[in-house]
Write a protein that holds these residues in place. Structure first.
Motif, mmCIF file in Angstrom:
data_model
loop_
_atom_site.group_PDB
_atom_site.id
_atom_site.type_symbol
_atom_site.label_atom_id
_atom_site.label_comp_id
_atom_site.label_asym_id
_atom_site.label_seq_id
_atom_site.Cartn_x
_atom_site.Cartn_y
_atom_site.Cartn_z
ATOM 1 N N ASN A 52 0.290 5.858 -5.673
ATOM 2 C CA ASN A 52 -1.063 5.362 -4.050
ATOM 3 C C ASN A 52 0.002 6.161 -3.344
ATOM 4 O OD1 ASN A 52 -2.508 4.493 -1.382
ATOM 5 N ND2 ASN A 52 -1.380 2.537 -1.643
ATOM 6 N N ILE A 53 -1.000 7.580 -2.893
ATOM 7 C CA ILE A 53 -0.209 8.582 -2.349
ATOM 8 C C ILE A 53 -1.241 9.044 -1.654
ATOM 9 C CG2 ILE A 53 0.488 10.487 -3.438
ATOM 10 C CD1 ILE A 53 2.418 11.366 -2.605
ATOM 11 N N ASP A 54 -1.253 9.708 -0.142
ATOM 12 C CA ASP A 54 -2.018 10.006 0.475
ATOM 13 C C ASP A 54 -2.363 11.763 0.051
ATOM 14 O OD1 ASP A 54 -4.558 10.643 2.745
ATOM 15 O OD2 ASP A 54 -2.783 10.885 3.858
ATOM 16 N N LEU A 55 -3.795 11.603 0.103
ATOM 17 C CA LEU A 55 -3.724 13.467 -0.962
ATOM 18 C C LEU A 55 -3.301 14.592 0.329
ATOM 19 C CD1 LEU A 55 -5.449 15.513 -2.490
ATOM 20 C CD2 LEU A 55 -7.284 15.614 -1.125
ATOM 21 N N HIS A 56 -3.966 13.655 1.390
ATOM 22 C CA HIS A 56 -3.276 14.609 2.872
ATOM 23 C C HIS A 56 -1.786 15.169 2.863
ATOM 24 C CE1 HIS A 56 -7.600 15.031 4.577
ATOM 25 N NE2 HIS A 56 -7.250 13.825 4.338
#
Length: 91
Positions: A52-56
């Protein structure tokens, strides 16, 4: 009206102190670039594993690491260029 405030005399460094100060500053800068590279690698691997890590955030971290590395390479190139220029000087 004096905006600059009271001036304090600047202490001149000895060559040994200047060398040590430069070495410490350079070492710190290289350490920060290394940390940015590691953070980028970690974020990229987390994304690849499906965590769970934001692509941005991954892209921003990678871009920061890239820019810091490019800036370090440019500084190195300028230092090498200056050294070569000094070596070409006739005494």
């Amino acid at each position: 009206m004096n905006i600059s405030g009271p001036s304090t005399p600047v202490r001149k460094l000895t060559p040994a102190e200047a060398q040590t100060s430069f070495k410490v500053a350079l070492n710190d800068a290289l350490h920060k670039v290394n940390e940015a590279q590691h953070a980028s690698t970690l974020a990229t691997s987390q994304l690849a594993r499906g965590e769970n890590i934001d692509l941005h955030q991954v892209m921003i971290t990678a871009q920061k690491a890239s820019i810091s590395l490019q800036a370090t390479i440019e500084v190195r190139n300028k230092v090498v260029e200056a050294y070569q220029e000094v070596m070409r000087m006739q005494v």
